[in-house]
Design an enzyme around this catalytic site. Sequence first.
Site, PDB file in Angstrom:
ATOM      1  N   CYS A  54      39.641  41.353  38.740  1.00 38.97           N
ATOM      2  CA  CYS A  54      40.955  42.358  38.432  1.00 38.97           C
ATOM      3  C   CYS A  54      41.941  42.217  39.357  1.00 38.97           C
ATOM      4  CB  CYS A  54      40.118  43.672  38.012  1.00 38.97           C
ATOM      5  SG  CYS A  54      39.380  43.820  36.838  1.00 38.97           S
ATOM      6  N   ASN A  55      42.061  41.209  40.186  1.00 32.71           N
ATOM      7  CA  ASN A  55      43.218  40.919  41.295  1.00 32.71           C
ATOM      8  C   ASN A  55      44.135  39.915  40.719  1.00 32.71           C
ATOM      9  OD1 ASN A  55      44.655  40.620  43.684  1.00 32.71           O
ATOM     10  ND2 ASN A  55      43.003  41.657  44.843  1.00 32.71           N
TER      11      ASN A  55
END
Length: 563
Positions: free
Chosen positions: A432-433
Site C-alpha cells: 500500500c505504498n
Amino acid sequence: MEGAKEDFLRRFGDDYGYPNALKNIDEMRSTEFKRLEGLAYLDHAGATLYSEAQLEAIFRDLSTKVYGNPHSQSDSSQATSDVISEARQQVLTYFNASPKDYKCLFTSGVTGALKLVGETFPWSSESCYMYTLENHNSVLGIREYALDLGATVLAVDIEEVEHLRSPKQSIHILKHSTQRRSEANSPREIQNGKCSGNSYNLFAFPSECNFSGKKFPLELVNIIKGYAGSRIGDSLQCRGSWLVLIDAAKGCATEPPDLARYPADFVTCSFYKMFGYPTGLGVLIVRNEAARLLNKKYFSGGTVSASIADIDFVKKRENIEQLFEDGTVSFLDIASIRHGFHIINRLTVLSIARHTASLATYTRNKMLELKHGNGLKLCLLYGRTVEKANPSNVGPTITFNLKRSDGSWFGYREVEKLASLSSIQLRTGCFCNPGACAKFLGLSHLDLLSNLEDGHVCWDDADVLHGKPTGAVRISFGYMSTFEDAEKFLTFLMTSFITKTMLKVLYPSEAKANAFTDVRWRQLEGGVRLKSITIYPIKSCGGFSVSCWPLVNSGGMLMLEQD
C-alpha cells in the site's frame, strides 16, 4: 546452526535477547508464543503478535470487572471512563507528549485517524498539502479532500546530504509536479480576488517507511515549521502557517516520535502494530492549537451538549476528545491496551529497538553475501545501501527481490508460496505504498499505467510484467523474533533459490553426434553428474520426472541418463 549463532552472539550479544529482562528471548518464545513452534513469522510490519500472557491478563481483567457505556454516570460507566483516561495518559507518555499541549483521540486505526485529519482540515485555495513520495495510501488519500477544496498538492523526496567537513547532515527537499483541480470548490469567501482569513498548509511524512524501513529525520517537523515551509509555500503560492503530520504506524513499535523535541501537530498509530492486540483501534495525537483549527461537521452521540430534533440547532461539546470521538468508543479494546503497554514497558522500547535491529542487520548482511554458482548475487535489497544502513536510520525491515542465475527475476508470489510451504510467513506486493514501490523498482508512470492496462491490480499474481517486478518481498522483525527465525529464512533462500552449478545444455546436433557415448554433455561444472530432473509446470504444485524436455523455443532437447 550452533556455530552461526555463536558468531552472531559474539557480534550482537549485547543487543539481542533482553539479557536484563525477567525472561530472555528463548524463555519468552517457549512460554508466551507456543503457537510459533516450527513457524518463522516475519511480517511484524504488517501486524505484530500478541503474547499468551497478554491475552490471559486481558481476559482476567474483562472477566472480573464490569465496564459499562461511558456515556452515563453509573459506577460501571465511571469505571470505563477511568480506564479510558488512564489509557489516554499511557499513550501520551509513550510519545513524551504533555497533556497540556496534546490530546489523545481514539480512532478505528491509523487510516481512521488520517481520514479525520483530511476531512476536517481547513483547506482553501491558498493551502498546500505536501507529503513525501514514500507514504502509505492512507496518507495519500488526504489529497482528495485538499484537491476538492482548491488546495495545491505536492509530493516530495527527502534527501539527507552528508557534509564532508561536518558530522551534521542537511536535508534537501526535491519537489515533484504540483497537482490542482480546475473545478475545485473552496469554502473560503473571495474578496477582491483574495481569500479572506488565515490559510493553513499540511506536510505529512512517515516516521519509518513501511516499504523500505527507511527512517525519516524527525527534525523535519521543526524544519517545515520554520524556514523551509515558508520557502516552499512562497514557491507554490501557498500562504499561511504549516502544520505537520507524522504517520507513526510503522515506526512506533521501536522508535515513537518524541513530541517534546519534535512538536508535530498530528501523530497517528495503531496498537496491533505495537503489541498485536487489539486490532481496529488506533489514536490521533493532536496538538491543542491544531485541534481548534479543525472543522468537524458531523455530530453524533457523545459529541454534543444539546441538540433539538426538529429545528437546526446543536450545541457541540468543547472538550476535544468528546468533540471528535463519534459515538461510543471501543472501550473494551481501550481497556486492553494497558496490558500491551505493560510488555513494552517491561522490555523497554530501547531494548526492543536494539533486539530487532540486531536481527535485521545480521540478516541483511547475510543476504547480500548470497550468490549463485556463476557469481551473480541472489538478492537485490531496496532502501539505503548496506554501508549507510544502521539502526539509527533503518528499521527492522528488509525489502528485496530475488534474481535467478541468468539475471531474470523470481516472482515475489512464487517466493511467498514457497515460503509458506517452508513454514515462513512474510509479505509481498507494494504494501500500500505506491510511491516507494515505483521509486525503488524503477517503475515509471508509463510502466504503472501499462501494467494496469494488462490487468495487474494489487494482490494479484502478476508479479513480473515486461521484465520488471511489480512488487517486492518484505520481511520484518518484532520484539519476540529470534535468531532461529532469521536463520530459518536464510536457509530457505539458500536451499530454494540458489543455483550452485550450471547445466551444460546439449543441442540436437550435439546430441545426435554424441548420443549416450560422450559423457561431457551429461556433466555439470565441477564434475557433478546429473542423476534426474523434475518438472514443476505449476507454481507450488507437485512435479513429475522426465527423461527429456525442450528448453527454449529456438530448439534444444536435454536428454538425461536414467539413474
